[in-house]
Enzyme design. Structure first.
Site, short mmCIF file in Angstrom:
data_model
loop_
_atom_site.label_atom_id
_atom_site.label_comp_id
_atom_site.label_asym_id
_atom_site.label_seq_id
_atom_site.Cartn_x
_atom_site.Cartn_y
_atom_site.Cartn_z
N SER A 102 40.07 36.44 33.42
CA SER A 102 40.55 35.51 34.44
C SER A 102 39.74 35.57 35.73
O SER A 102 38.56 35.27 35.75
CB SER A 102 42.04 35.77 34.69
OG SER A 102 42.61 34.77 35.48
N ASP A 240 39.49 29.34 38.74
CA ASP A 240 39.03 30.71 38.54
C ASP A 240 38.29 30.80 37.21
O ASP A 240 38.01 29.78 36.58
CB ASP A 240 40.19 31.71 38.63
CG ASP A 240 41.17 31.58 37.47
OD1 ASP A 240 41.24 30.48 36.87
OD2 ASP A 240 41.87 32.56 37.16
N ASP A 242 38.85 31.57 34.12
CA ASP A 242 39.33 30.93 32.90
C ASP A 242 40.08 29.64 33.21
O ASP A 242 40.69 29.04 32.31
CB ASP A 242 40.20 31.88 32.09
CG ASP A 242 41.52 32.22 32.75
OD1 ASP A 242 41.59 32.15 34.00
OD2 ASP A 242 42.48 32.56 32.03
N ASP A 244 42.79 28.82 34.70
CA ASP A 244 44.24 28.66 34.67
C ASP A 244 44.82 28.65 36.08
O ASP A 244 46.01 28.40 36.26
CB ASP A 244 44.92 29.72 33.80
CG ASP A 244 44.72 31.15 34.29
OD1 ASP A 244 43.95 31.36 35.26
OD2 ASP A 244 45.31 32.07 33.70
#
Length: 446
Positions: A102, A240, A242, A244
Site C-alpha cells: 500500500s 497511494d 495500490d 485504495d
C-alpha cells in the site's frame, strides 16, 4: 486462535525477512489455496500487484504454492487493489490476491486476500490460513497441478468498471492533476479520467520498482500541491501505491483529507437521497466530521482503525459510506472495498451536480486541530500501553482536555509503532499534549 502473521490489512513486512520471503510466500499460496479454493471444481485465483520490484518474486512464489494445491492462477499484472477485488468477482474466482504494501516504501511488501465476492476475508478465515501454514505442503498429483495464465485485458476491464460508476459521464472542461504515487494506478488512473473527458496532468506515473510512494502520492502531497497551483488546475488527486486511498488538493493548493472527502460525499448522498444507514469513520476520524454530520442530521459511528472494520460496521448497520482520515474511503453501493479512483469520482460527482468547487464542497466542516505522533516500538505494544507510565499520562492528558478533545493511543496494525493521537479545539494545547504523551510512551519503551 490468535494470528501471528495477519494484521489489519493482510500480511506485510520487510522484503527478505519473514514473512516476505519466497519460501514463506510459497507456503502461503499453498495454505490459502487449501482454505479458499481447494474444494471447488476448476478452482482459480486472480493475482494482482503494485509496481514494487519484489512483486515479481512474491508473485512467482505464490503462483507455485497455488499450483501445488491444484489451483489455477490468473495473473493480472499491476492493478489497483480494488481492481483485483472487482475482477475476483467478475471472473468468478474463488479468491483474489493483491501483492502490495500500500502506502509503505518499496522495501516493504505484503499479501492480502479477497473472497469470491470481492470482500475482505474474515478473521476466522485468516486464522484458518495461518493454521494451514503450520502443515507440511502436500503437492497434488502431476495431472492436477494448477497452471498460470496472464490476463491481458485486466486493466481495460477495470477502467470500464470505474467509468460505469460515474453517472455524470462527462468531465469536459475540468483540469485535474493526478498523482499516481508511481504505483498500481499509473496507467488506469489517467485513462479513467481522460476517457471521461477531463484534461489530466499526471505525476508519479514513472515507476521504476523502487520509487513507489517516494516523494509522491497520498503520503507526500507537496509535489501535487505545487503542480495544481502552477498549472491553474481545478483540483488535484493523490492516490497511494495500490490506489485504495485518495486524498485531494483544492485549486489553492490546500490539502483535503479523508474526513473532508467523506463529508463531501455524505452531503451529496444525503441531498440526492442515496445515503443509507450511518456514515462510519474510525477512532482516528476528526471530531469536526462527527459534529458536521450531526448538524446535518446524519448519523455517525466509529469503528476500530482499518477499512475491514469500517466495512464490518457498515454491513452490520445497513450503511453504504465510510472511511478513514488517511483517505481510505468505501462506497459499498459502488464497489466492495476501498477504491481511490471511485472515491475521486464520487467527489467530482458532487462538484458537477452543485456547480461548486472542491473547497466549497468541504466548507461546511471545520477540522479540529489533531496531532498524530508515531512512536517506534522496541517491545510488545500491549506491554507499553498497559504500563503505569503510559496509563497515568493518558489519564492526565484526558483530564486537561476537560471534554474539549480526545486522546487515543493504539498499536499500528501494519508497522511496529504506537500511534499517539490528541485532538482538541486549541492547536497549542493539542500539540503540547501529544508531545507529552509521545514522550511518556518512549520512556515506557526503554
Amino acid at each position: 486462535m490468535s494470528r501471528k502473521y495477519f494484521g489489519t490489512d493482510g500480511i506485510r513486512g520487510r522484503v527478505g525477512q519473514t514473512p516476505m520471503t519466497p519460501d514463506f510466500a510459497l507456503r502461503l499460496g499453498w495454505a490459502a489455496g487449501r482454505v479458499l479454493a481447494a474444494d471447488a471444481e476448476h478452482a482459480r485465483v486472480v493475482i494482482g500487484k503494485d509496481t514494487r520490484r519484489s512483486g515479481y518474486m512474491l508473485e512467482s512464489a505464490l503462483e507455485a504454492g497455488f499450483a501445488a494445491a491444484g489451483i489455477e492462477s490468473y495473473l493480472l499484472g499491476p492493478l489497483p487493489t480494488a481492481g483485483v477485488a472487482y475482477l475476483t468477482h467478475a471472473m468468478r474466482a474463488q479468491a483474489g490476491v493483491v501483492i502490495s504494501a500500500s502506502h509503505n516504501p518499496h522495501g516493504d511488501n505484503g499479501v492480502k486476500f479477497f473472497n469470491a465476492d470481492g470482500g475482505k476475508l474474515s478473521d476466522a478465515v485468516e486464522s484458518e490460513i495461518e493454521a494451514a501454514l503450520t502443515r507440511e505442503i502436500q503437492c497434488v498429483s502431476a495431472d492436477r497441478l494448477g497452471r498460470a495464465r496472464r490476463v491481458d485485458d485486466a486493466a481495460g476491464r477495470y477502467i470500464e468498471f470505474c467509468k460505469g460508476t460515474f453517472a455524470e459521464r462527462d468531465l469536459h472542461g475540468l483540469k485535474i492533476v493526478l498523482d499516481c504515487a508511481n504505483g498500481a494506478a499509473y496507467k488506469v488512473g489517467p485513462a479513467v479520467l481522460r476517457e471521461l473527458g477531463a484534461q489530466v496532468d499526471v505525476i508519479g506515473d514513472q515507476p521504476t520498482g523502487l520509487n513507489i510512494n517516494l516523494g509522491c502520492g497520498s503520503t507526500d502531497l507537496d509535489a501535487l500541491r505545487a503542480r495544481v497551483v502552477e498549472q491553474g488546475a481545478g483540483l488535484g488527486i493523490a492516490l497511494d501505491g495500490d490506489a485504495d486511498r485518495c486524498l485531494m488538493v483544492d485549486a489553492a493548493g490546500r490539502v483535503i483529507n479523508g474526513d473532508q472527502i467523506l463529508y463531501a460525499i455524505a452531503m451529496m448522498r444525503q441531498a440526492e437521497g442515496t445515503l443509507k444507514g450511518p456514515v462510519v469513520g474510525t477512532q482516528m476520524s476528526n471530531l469536526g466530521l462527527e459534529h458536521a454530520l450531526d448538524a446535518a442530521g446524519i448519523s455517525f459511528m466509529r469503528a476500530k482503525v482499518g477499512d475491514r472494520y469500517v466495512m464490518e460496521m457498515l454491513k452490520a448497520n445497513n450503511g453504504v459510506l465510510g472511511g478513514e482520515t488517511s483517505g481510505h474511503t468505501v462506497c459499498l453501493d459502488k464497489t466492495t472495498t476501498g477504491d481511490g479512483i471511485i472515491t475521486a469520482l464520487q467527489v467530482l460527482t458532487g462538484m458537477i451536480r452543485t456547480g461548486q468547487s472542491l473547497a466549497e464542497r468541504v466548507a461546511g466542516m471545520r477540522l479540529y486541530p489533531q496531532v498524530l505522533i508515531n512512536v517506534a516500538l522496541s517491545q510488545p505494544a500491549d506491554e507499553v500501553l498497559a504500563s503505569t507510565t503510559v496509563q497515568k499520562a493518558q489519564a492526565q492528558t484526558t483530564a486537561e482536555l476537560n471534554g474539549r478533545g480526545r486522546v487515543l493511543l493504539r498499536a499500528s496494525g501494519t508497522e511496529p509503532l504506537i500511534r499517539v493521537m490528541v485532538e482538541g479545539q486549541n492547536q497549542d494545547q493539542t500539540q503540547h499534549a501529544a508531545e507529552f504523551l509521545a514522550e511518556q510512551v518512549r520512556q515506557a519503551c526503554r
